[in-house]
Design an enzyme around this catalytic site. Structure first.
Site, short mmCIF file in Angstrom:
data_model
loop_
_atom_site.label_atom_id
_atom_site.label_comp_id
_atom_site.label_asym_id
_atom_site.label_seq_id
_atom_site.Cartn_x
_atom_site.Cartn_y
_atom_site.Cartn_z
N ASP A 1 4.09 4.21 45.22
CA ASP A 1 4.40 3.76 46.58
C ASP A 1 4.99 4.88 47.42
O ASP A 1 5.53 5.86 46.89
CB ASP A 1 5.32 2.53 46.57
N GLU B 1 8.95 1.82 43.69
CA GLU B 1 10.10 2.66 43.37
C GLU B 1 11.03 2.74 44.56
O GLU B 1 12.25 2.68 44.43
CB GLU B 1 9.65 4.08 42.98
ZN ZN Z 1 10.02 9.45 45.00
#
Ligand code: ZN
Length: 391
Positions: free
Chosen positions: A75, A137
């Site tokens: 992401d 994340e």
């Molecule tokens: Zn990163």
């Protein structure tokens, strides 16, 4: 095509998938999965509850413990409100740099891994090489949390993980955790002249913050003697407070946005336990004595575990050997590394590009950084290989 040209071509494809954390990453996962499986990797794809996001875990080599994990999140952060010179989702090369959202954080690393995967597959590896590409994340390491749970359930015990966050290929062996919360206080509004008839949410928020600050002061005494962090102790900080309507009205609502950066999970457990007891035994009974529906609710915005530096670290030693680097550092940004460490995988952070470019408009990765990453992966290949596969 050489490895660098292949890496650049793959990176251009990865950048073109607009995998902002709020959106699906499935097309990117399918793309990466196809490349890895055609290189001969065994794949495991697991969806999140929404079915819109997935982790990809792939293995080249023997199915056994003791492998090396190359880990990256798929992401990227949003581009809204940022002033970009060129389309953030079309990679563009200028002056030895590759521009585009995610080029340094951290699709460049993933592209390098994908580019060299076939070379690993051509060898008879003594220990497995794993690829762990995760979702979400940037919004609290949600994908990595699910991934380590699956590894734990499967009973697979890789020995070491290299998390390719941008460190300019420096070796990072520790960072504090980053725990973020919003605590909402709901009281009872009323006229300012009759404070005893209402429940003032702002006043209870202040008492809560006071307890938090007192705990923060205690945390200084809990700093581990060998702590290399700056400052060496766990910190707490209140960043935003909002509540009430007017001077002469009892505040019915207040929210407190606060964070904690633990050097050790013992500290975060301690703070949460103490605060919870204070809320349950002091604040809430007093509020509910006046108004039964009063509440204090803490929302977890994110709890990213720290990476605790340890004296014996296989991951650090591996990356020292691969990069020729002999120095390791601690950083202030959070990563997925602590989650891997939690299940007993020695973890280190080392990847191409600079964190200074991450999350910014005109994010870029220098091409020579990609080359340095490829050099590291090439050494890793030679280290993992016992002999070439007979063709
Ligand atoms: Zn990163």
């Amino acid at each position: 095509m050489d490895d660098l040209a292949r890496t650049k071509a793959i990176l251009a494809d990865l950048v073109a998938f607009p995998t902002i954390s709020a959106d699906s990453n499935l097309r990117l996962i399918t793309y990466a999965g196809d490349l890895l499986s055609s290189a001969g990797a065994q794949l495991s794809v697991s969806l999140d509850e929404s079915g819109n996001k997935a982790n990809l875990f792939a293995t080249i080599g023997p199915e056994r413990d003791g492998g090396i994990v190359l880990s990256g999140h798929t992401d990227v952060v949003p581009v809204e409100g940022q002033d970009w010179t060129s389309d953030p989702f079309v990679m563009s090369e200028r002056d030895g740099r590759l521009y585009g959202r995610g080029t340094c954080d951290m699709k460049g690393f993933i592209a390098a891994c994908l580019a060299v995967a076939p070379r690993f597959a051509q060898l008879d590896l003594a220990r497995p090489l794993h690829f762990a590409f995760t979702y979400d994340e940037e919004v609290g390491c949600l994908g990595a949390r699910a991934l380590v749970d699956e590894l734990r359930k499967a009973g697979l015990r890789p020995a070491a993980a290299i998390i390719g966050e941008p460190t300019m290929m420096g070796v990072i062996e520790g960072h504090k955790g980053c725990y973020e919360y919003t605590t909402e206080f709901t009281g009872l509004e009323g006229h300012g002249s009759q404070p005893d008839k209402g429940v003032n949410a702002v006043e209870y928020a202040v008492r809560y913050i006071s307890r938090l600050m007192a705990l923060g002061a205690e945390l200084k005494d809990r700093a581990p003697a060998e702590s290399r962090f700056s400052p060496p102790w766990t910190t707490v900080q209140v960043g935003r407070i909002a509540g009430g309507n007017a001077r002469n009205t009892i505040a019915g609502h207040c929210s407190v946005e606060w964070e904690m950066r633990p050097v050790h999970t013992d500290d975060s457990d301690h703070v949460k336990r103490e605060l919870g007891a204070y809320v349950d035994q002091d604040l809430l009974p007093a509020m509910r004595h006046v108004y039964q529906d009063a509440s204090i609710v803490t929302h977890v915005i994110g709890e990213v575990r720290g990476l605790l530096p340890v004296s014996q670290s296989e991951a650090r030693d591996i990356v020292f050997e691969l990069t020729g680097n002999r120095q390791s550092e601690l950083v202030s940004f959070g990563t997925e590394a602590g989650l891997f460490q939690e299940i007993g995988i020695s973890s280190v952070i080392c990847g191409p590009g600079s964190i200074a470019q991450a999350h910014k408009p005109d994010e870029f990765i220098a091409i020579d950084q990609l080359q340095a990453c490829l050099d590291m992966l090439d050494k890793l290949r030679l280290n993992l290989a016992t002999r070439e596969m007979p063709t």
